[in-house]
Write a protein that holds these residues in place. Structure first.
Motif, mmCIF file in Angstrom:
data_model
loop_
_atom_site.group_PDB
_atom_site.id
_atom_site.type_symbol
_atom_site.label_atom_id
_atom_site.label_comp_id
_atom_site.label_asym_id
_atom_site.label_seq_id
_atom_site.Cartn_x
_atom_site.Cartn_y
_atom_site.Cartn_z
ATOM 1 N N LEU A 2 0.774 -1.091 -0.051
ATOM 2 C CA LEU A 2 -0.087 -0.011 -0.171
ATOM 3 C C LEU A 2 0.924 1.388 0.082
ATOM 4 O O LEU A 2 0.446 2.443 -0.669
ATOM 5 C CB LEU A 2 -0.791 -0.054 1.151
ATOM 6 N N ARG A 3 1.958 1.278 0.710
ATOM 7 C CA ARG A 3 2.800 2.347 0.801
ATOM 8 C C ARG A 3 3.495 2.687 -0.741
ATOM 9 O O ARG A 3 3.650 3.846 -0.995
ATOM 10 C CB ARG A 3 4.119 2.141 1.622
ATOM 11 N N ASP A 4 3.923 1.540 -1.359
ATOM 12 C CA ASP A 4 4.257 1.759 -2.796
ATOM 13 C C ASP A 4 3.392 2.180 -3.772
ATOM 14 O O ASP A 4 3.482 3.124 -4.452
ATOM 15 C CB ASP A 4 4.928 0.164 -3.263
ATOM 16 N N ALA A 5 2.055 1.864 -3.456
ATOM 17 C CA ALA A 5 0.914 2.270 -4.289
ATOM 18 C C ALA A 5 0.707 3.760 -4.121
ATOM 19 O O ALA A 5 0.540 4.469 -5.020
ATOM 20 C CB ALA A 5 -0.472 1.545 -3.959
ATOM 21 N N PHE A 6 0.721 4.341 -2.843
ATOM 22 C CA PHE A 6 0.733 5.766 -2.532
ATOM 23 C C PHE A 6 1.894 6.518 -3.350
ATOM 24 O O PHE A 6 1.385 7.603 -3.874
ATOM 25 C CB PHE A 6 0.778 6.174 -0.986
ATOM 26 N N ALA A 7 3.144 5.904 -3.178
ATOM 27 C CA ALA A 7 4.024 6.641 -4.052
ATOM 28 C C ALA A 7 3.826 6.824 -5.601
ATOM 29 O O ALA A 7 4.234 7.493 -6.111
ATOM 30 C CB ALA A 7 5.489 5.865 -3.487
ATOM 31 N N LEU A 8 3.385 5.504 -6.019
ATOM 32 C CA LEU A 8 2.964 5.491 -7.409
ATOM 33 C C LEU A 8 1.913 6.375 -7.614
ATOM 34 O O LEU A 8 2.136 7.332 -8.935
ATOM 35 C CB LEU A 8 2.600 4.163 -7.776
ATOM 36 N N ALA A 9 1.102 6.681 -7.031
ATOM 37 C CA ALA A 9 -0.321 7.569 -7.228
ATOM 38 C C ALA A 9 0.339 8.861 -7.220
ATOM 39 O O ALA A 9 -0.034 9.988 -7.985
ATOM 40 C CB ALA A 9 -1.106 7.488 -6.292
ATOM 41 N N ALA A 10 1.363 9.320 -6.168
ATOM 42 C CA ALA A 10 1.969 10.593 -6.219
ATOM 43 C C ALA A 10 2.637 10.979 -7.532
ATOM 44 O O ALA A 10 2.450 12.248 -7.915
ATOM 45 C CB ALA A 10 2.892 10.617 -4.766
ATOM 46 N N ARG A 11 3.391 10.105 -8.082
ATOM 47 C CA ARG A 11 4.282 10.036 -8.941
ATOM 48 C C ARG A 11 3.335 10.496 -10.346
ATOM 49 O O ARG A 11 3.445 11.229 -11.197
ATOM 50 C CB ARG A 11 5.145 8.869 -9.355
ATOM 51 N N ASN A 12 2.274 9.644 -10.578
ATOM 52 C CA ASN A 12 1.384 9.899 -11.414
ATOM 53 C C ASN A 12 0.642 11.206 -11.543
ATOM 54 O O ASN A 12 0.443 11.608 -12.477
ATOM 55 C CB ASN A 12 0.362 8.509 -11.601
ATOM 56 N N ALA A 13 0.257 11.450 -10.484
ATOM 57 C CA ALA A 13 -0.539 12.831 -9.986
ATOM 58 C C ALA A 13 0.630 14.051 -10.420
ATOM 59 O O ALA A 13 0.051 15.145 -10.352
ATOM 60 C CB ALA A 13 -1.168 12.874 -8.937
ATOM 61 N N ALA A 14 1.888 13.992 -10.206
ATOM 62 C CA ALA A 14 2.618 15.007 -9.906
ATOM 63 C C ALA A 14 2.713 15.839 -11.426
ATOM 64 O O ALA A 14 2.742 17.101 -11.280
ATOM 65 C CB ALA A 14 4.180 14.481 -9.974
ATOM 66 N N GLY A 15 2.416 15.404 -12.471
ATOM 67 C CA GLY A 15 2.234 16.175 -13.707
ATOM 68 C C GLY A 15 1.079 17.017 -13.740
ATOM 69 O O GLY A 15 0.918 17.831 -14.506
ATOM 70 N N ALA A 16 -0.057 16.570 -13.013
ATOM 71 C CA ALA A 16 -1.252 17.483 -13.111
ATOM 72 C C ALA A 16 -0.884 18.673 -12.257
ATOM 73 O O ALA A 16 -1.666 19.728 -12.513
ATOM 74 C CB ALA A 16 -2.340 16.614 -12.480
ATOM 75 N N CYS A 17 0.074 18.625 -11.076
ATOM 76 C CA CYS A 17 0.377 19.827 -10.536
ATOM 77 C C CYS A 17 1.323 20.646 -11.257
ATOM 78 O O CYS A 17 1.766 21.850 -10.748
ATOM 79 C CB CYS A 17 0.576 19.381 -9.320
ATOM 80 N N ALA A 18 2.000 20.371 -12.219
ATOM 81 C CA ALA A 18 3.275 20.995 -12.867
ATOM 82 C C ALA A 18 2.637 22.338 -13.705
ATOM 83 O O ALA A 18 1.550 22.300 -14.209
ATOM 84 C CB ALA A 18 4.051 20.262 -13.717
ATOM 85 N N PRO A 19 3.283 23.425 -13.864
ATOM 86 C CA PRO A 19 2.809 24.564 -14.688
ATOM 87 C C PRO A 19 2.356 24.146 -15.883
ATOM 88 O O PRO A 19 3.398 23.479 -16.537
ATOM 89 C CB PRO A 19 4.263 25.446 -14.311
ATOM 90 N N GLY A 20 1.390 24.682 -16.297
ATOM 91 C CA GLY A 20 0.976 24.333 -18.076
ATOM 92 C C GLY A 20 0.476 23.227 -18.133
ATOM 93 O O GLY A 20 0.338 22.742 -19.302
ATOM 94 N N ALA A 21 0.083 22.385 -16.894
ATOM 95 C CA ALA A 21 -0.152 20.984 -17.174
ATOM 96 C C ALA A 21 -1.923 20.958 -17.667
ATOM 97 O O ALA A 21 -2.223 19.932 -18.510
ATOM 98 C CB ALA A 21 -0.466 20.239 -15.892
ATOM 99 N N VAL A 22 -2.370 22.275 -17.556
ATOM 100 C CA VAL A 22 -3.785 22.230 -18.164
ATOM 101 C C VAL A 22 -3.863 22.762 -19.476
ATOM 102 O O VAL A 22 -3.209 23.818 -19.586
ATOM 103 C CB VAL A 22 -4.748 22.789 -17.154
ATOM 104 N N GLY A 23 -4.057 21.935 -20.727
ATOM 105 C CA GLY A 23 -4.220 22.624 -21.829
ATOM 106 C C GLY A 23 -5.375 23.531 -22.142
ATOM 107 O O GLY A 23 -6.233 23.460 -21.769
#
Length: 319
Positions: free
Chosen positions: A298-319
């Motif tokens: 479960l800890r590994d899954a939280f880490a994976l979810a955080a990496r997958n969502a990181a792109g959504a928080c980056a500047p210019g992520a919303v087109g």
């Protein structure tokens, strides 16, 4: 209805025979005959030797007065009841056949149009089907407002405990049955999972209604963390501590989850899902910081979810 079914055989039965087959006194049998007459059924007295009662002309079961929507509701309910109540499959099939026989022909087509096969999907957090005999016994005590003695499985190695309770309400939530009851020994309200209840026995002792906490039995069940839930048998199960009060998490936790208070405004939530990443997603729906996450998957899954969502928080992520 049982008396009417017996009389529908077409034979003349004495009051003594009716009482014996119903398992009641002759006086009760006579009263039931009078009740059928008041409802419009032609129960005729037969005088003389070999006399008794018989169902006269027009006394057979009449067509049910149901509209199209009601026929559909009954047909669907009877075909899906076995998903939550065990041991009633044959009774449900026979009841459906009876409904089909007594409804008018035009409504029979509506009943026949709905043949359902119940297949649970992976997000229903299934619970085992409940023993219909337990529901019947507890439900009767609730309806009659009499004190109930029962055995309750509390995961104690010593075995079930005997409880004496005032059964106030049956609540079905997340496909699970709960009894809202006042425990006479503990002198407090409690929520009991019916699949943990055994040997329910009505004592015949009446009780008076008490105001249910929260003023609503459904809300009381939802907000009670210690309601006897067990973790559903999913491929992946884990736990985490949330910075939220236990009653709030209990209200929104999916069926098959267990909530345990661990301090002021904090609780441990244990639940399962079909994958670790799916389970991590369920925890994030609470919008709370998490800690003490177990197990490592479960800890590994939280880490994976955080990496997958990181792109959504980056500047210019919303087109």
């Amino acid at each position: 209805m049982r008396l009417l079914s017996i009389l529908s055989g077409g034979t003349t039965l004495t009051g003594e025979e009716l009482a014996r087959r119903l398992g009641v006194s002759r006086r009760t049998a006579r009263r039931d005959v009078d009740t059928l007459r008041e409802l419009g059924y032609a129960v005729e007295p037969v005088h003389g030797t070999g006399g008794g009662y018989r169902l006269g002309p027009g006394g057979a079961l009449p067509p049910l007065v149901l509209d199209e929507d009601q026929v559909i509701a009954v047909a669907v309910a009877l075909q899906t009841a076995s998903a939550v109540l065990g041991g009633i499959e044959d009774s449900s099939r026979r009841a459906l056949r009876t409904i089909r026989q007594v409804v008018p022909a035009r409504l029979r087509r509506d009943a026949d149009a709905f043949t359902a096969t119940v297949v649970p999907n992976q997000w229903e957090f299934p619970a085992p089907a409940l023993d219909a005999a337990v529901v019947r016994a507890v439900g009767a005590a609730v309806r009659q407002r009499v004190v109930l003695r029962l055995e309750h499985d509390e995961d104690d190695p010593a075995g079930p405990t005997t409880r004496t309770v005032e059964p106030h309400h049956l609540v079905v939530w997340a496909a699970r049955w709960y009894l809202v009851a006042y425990d006479r020994t503990r002198q407090d309200w409690d929520v009991l999972r019916l699949d943990r209840v055994g040997a329910p026995t009505a004592t015949g002792v009446p009780f008076r209604d008490r105001p249910v906490p929260d003023g609503d039995p459904g809300a009381f069940v939802q907000r009670t963390p210690d309601r006897g839930d067990r973790v559903a048998p999913w491929p992946c199960t884990g736990s985490a501590v949330l910075d939220l009060p236990a009653p709030l998490v209990a209200r929104f936790a999916p069926g098959g989850a267990v909530v345990r208070p661990v301090g002021e405004g904090r609780c441990e939530l244990t639940m399962g899902a079909w994958s670790w990443i799916g389970l991590a997603g369920l925890f994030t729906t609470f919008g709370s910081p998490v800690s003490e996450v177990h197990p490592a998957g479960l800890r590994d899954a939280f880490a994976l979810a955080a990496r997958n969502a990181a792109g959504a928080c980056a500047p210019g992520a919303v087109g």
